[in-house]
Write a protein that holds these residues in place. Structure first.
Motif, PDB file in Angstrom:
ATOM      1  N   VAL A  62       0.964  -1.242   0.228  1.00 37.06           N
ATOM      2  CA  VAL A  62       0.053  -0.129  -0.038  1.00 37.06           C
ATOM      3  C   VAL A  62       0.911   1.161   0.137  1.00 37.06           C
ATOM      4  O   VAL A  62       0.705   2.244  -0.720  1.00 37.06           O
ATOM      5  N   ILE A  63       1.915   1.185   0.697  1.00 38.22           N
ATOM      6  CA  ILE A  63       2.841   2.204   0.984  1.00 38.22           C
ATOM      7  C   ILE A  63       3.617   2.567  -0.317  1.00 38.22           C
ATOM      8  O   ILE A  63       3.790   3.562  -0.887  1.00 38.22           O
ATOM      9  N   TYR A  64       3.866   1.335  -1.144  1.00 40.72           N
ATOM     10  CA  TYR A  64       4.539   1.465  -2.503  1.00 40.72           C
ATOM     11  C   TYR A  64       3.396   2.206  -3.294  1.00 40.72           C
ATOM     12  O   TYR A  64       3.792   2.958  -4.313  1.00 40.72           O
ATOM     13  N   GLY A  65       2.154   1.726  -3.470  1.00 41.05           N
ATOM     14  CA  GLY A  65       1.261   2.340  -4.171  1.00 41.05           C
ATOM     15  C   GLY A  65       1.150   4.173  -3.982  1.00 41.05           C
ATOM     16  O   GLY A  65       0.723   4.714  -4.532  1.00 41.05           O
TER      17      GLY A  65
ATOM     18  N   GLY B  17       3.499   5.772  -3.105  1.00 38.96           N
ATOM     19  CA  GLY B  17       4.533   6.544  -3.896  1.00 38.96           C
ATOM     20  C   GLY B  17       4.181   6.328  -5.151  1.00 38.96           C
ATOM     21  O   GLY B  17       4.640   7.404  -6.070  1.00 38.96           O
ATOM     22  N   ALA B  18       3.562   5.518  -5.790  1.00 39.78           N
ATOM     23  CA  ALA B  18       3.118   5.491  -7.318  1.00 39.78           C
ATOM     24  C   ALA B  18       2.085   6.523  -7.728  1.00 39.78           C
ATOM     25  O   ALA B  18       2.162   7.086  -8.746  1.00 39.78           O
TER      26      ALA B  18
ATOM     27  N   LEU C 128      10.697   3.936  -4.484  1.00 36.09           N
ATOM     28  CA  LEU C 128      10.719   2.628  -5.269  1.00 36.09           C
ATOM     29  C   LEU C 128       9.127   2.742  -6.195  1.00 36.09           C
ATOM     30  O   LEU C 128       9.171   2.533  -7.412  1.00 36.09           O
ATOM     31  N   GLY C 129       8.134   3.127  -5.243  1.00 38.64           N
ATOM     32  CA  GLY C 129       6.922   3.059  -5.875  1.00 38.64           C
ATOM     33  C   GLY C 129       6.557   4.153  -6.891  1.00 38.64           C
ATOM     34  O   GLY C 129       5.890   3.952  -7.854  1.00 38.64           O
ATOM     35  N   SER C 130       7.173   5.230  -6.512  1.00 39.28           N
ATOM     36  CA  SER C 130       7.487   6.571  -7.573  1.00 39.28           C
ATOM     37  C   SER C 130       7.858   6.443  -8.768  1.00 39.28           C
ATOM     38  O   SER C 130       7.528   6.852  -9.802  1.00 39.28           O
ATOM     39  N   PHE C 131       8.793   5.019  -9.116  1.00 38.95           N
ATOM     40  CA  PHE C 131       9.437   5.122 -10.370  1.00 38.95           C
ATOM     41  C   PHE C 131       8.631   4.357 -11.420  1.00 38.95           C
ATOM     42  O   PHE C 131       8.836   4.777 -12.641  1.00 38.95           O
TER      43      PHE C 131
END
Length: 411
Positions: free
Chosen positions: A257-260, A262-263, A313-316
């Motif tokens: 969810v935290i990765y999301g 960042g996305a 990492l999710g923003s990438f």
């Protein structure tokens, strides 16, 4: 002054309505079609729809389809028109979700996952070419970030929407995703910009045959290496936290969810960065940060550190899209050539993403499930993309100097 205000308002609404349509398309075709499958892998195995090996095999179908869609996107748009092809691809994704709710056979499921990938690849190629010509040049980085924000929202939805849907049953989860895709398709149906007359074929050939800046090929190589570098975190992050660090499935899902998050932040932030610093410098900064982040991920085990790294990492994955688009607009001045160049960049990305997916899976199995090794390899790919530009510049300068010396000697 008063007479110009309505015109300005109409112009602004005329820009943001197509951007909304693009956001919906990337949300459906990339965010949901690809990333909603990740949290569905354990339930698919637990419900005995397919074996664990078959579920991993089926996960590759969308990546293969994405490559096919990247190749077929422009011909399809030429045949049907941009707007009609985008609507058709969004409907295809929605239909694929409903079809995946019926596990009739592996071939049936693979075919529909493949179709959803084809739709996503075609959307990626066509959506920017449909919308960005409507946007002033100085705002295109931010606008492309807003378009591909949909992919980030889809990643976040895969971590927050899928678990509640699963309480209704696995089949109803697929149907719920299909219903959401249909709603987004309907909401964006009339928001696409009016189609323009297609240029004469001879004129298009004249554009396509123009000499291409060598830096464009460098971008293709960098974009391909970025694709290879983003796969491990995208595929193995949850498993690394849950099993590799023995933190459990709940913590793994929370990190996803935290990765999301960042996305969601990535596309608009990277697009804004491209507008302010220029795409080339922005790409270098982003690549450096990602390479360091992947190294830190391979040695981190605290939740706080993992959460920070997951956001970065999710923003990438969705964030590099507006950066690559902005770089193409810097290097290629003609609109038609920009479309061709973006299509080729997407193909290079899709090719290496698919190859990397199979390669990482093979290395992961051969290494006995060594997660940190995957992240270090990914960091190496990102670092290679970072140093590629100065290395190529050095080679070019050396070549030019050699030619100059040889010319001087012969004279």
């Amino acid at each position: 002054m008063l007479s110009t205000s309505p015109g300005i308002a109409n112009q602004r609404s005329g820009i943001w309505l197509p951007i909304f349509a693009g956001l919906c398309a990337s949300l459906v075709g990339i965010g949901l079609a690809r990333f909603a499958y990740t949290p569905l892998i354990p339930p698919l195995i637990e419900a005995h729809w397919f074996s664990a090996d078959d579920v991993i095999y089926l996960s590759a179908a969308n990546l293969v389809g994405y490559l096919i869609g990247a190749l077929a996107g422009r011909p399809l748009a030429k045949l049907l028109g941009n707007n009609h092809s985008l609507r058709l691809m969004m409907l295809t994704v929605a239909l694929s979700f409903f079809a995946c709710g019926l596990p009739l056979s592996i071939a049936w499921f693979f075919g529909w996952r493949l179709l959803s990938g084809i739709a996503g690849g075609a959307i990626m190629v066509v959506v920017a070419a449909t919308i960005l010509p409507q946007v002033p040049a100085a705002r295109r980085g931010l606008a492309s970030g807003a378009i591909f924000l949909g992919a980030g929202i889809g990643i976040a939805c895969s971590g927050t929407l899928v678990p509640p849907l699963l309480s209704l049953g696995l089949q109803n989860t697929w149907f719920g995703l299909g219903a959401l895709a249909l709603v987004l398709t309907a909401a964006s149906w009339s928001a696409w910009p009016a189609s323009k007359q297609t240029e004469a074929t001879t004129e298009q050939h004249a554009v396509v045959n123009k000499p291409i800046d060598r830096r464009v090929y460098l971008l293709f190589a960098q974009y391909a290496l970025m694709a290879a570098g983003l796969v491990p975190a995208m595929v193995f992050l949850v498993d690394y936290v849950a099993r590799g660090l023995s933190a459990g499935a709940h913590v793994g899902a929370l990190i996803w969810v935290i990765y999301g998050i960042g996305a969601i932040v990535g596309p608009v932030s990277y697009g804004f960065l491209a507008d302010k610093l220029g795409a080339s410098l922005s790409i270098r900064w982003v690549l450096a940060v990602q390479a360091i982040t992947l190294i830190l991920l391979s040695v981190s085990n605290s939740f706080a550190a993992l959460a920070v790294l997951a956001v970065i990492l999710g923003s990438f994955p969705p964030g590099i899209v507006p950066l690559a688009l902005a770089r193409i607009h810097e290097l290629v001045g003609d609109h038609q050539q920009q479309q061709v160049t973006w299509s080729r960049a997407t193909v290079s990305f899709a090719t290496f993403q698919a190859l990397a997916g199979f390669a990482y899976s093979a290395i992961f199995n051969a290494s006995g499930g060594h997660h940190a090794l995957m992240f270090l390899i990914a960091s190496g790919a990102i670092a290679l993309a970072l140093i590629l530009e100065p290395v190529m510049a050095f080679i070019s300068r050396t070549h030019d100097t050699t030619q100059l010396c040889c010319g001087g000697t012969s004279s």
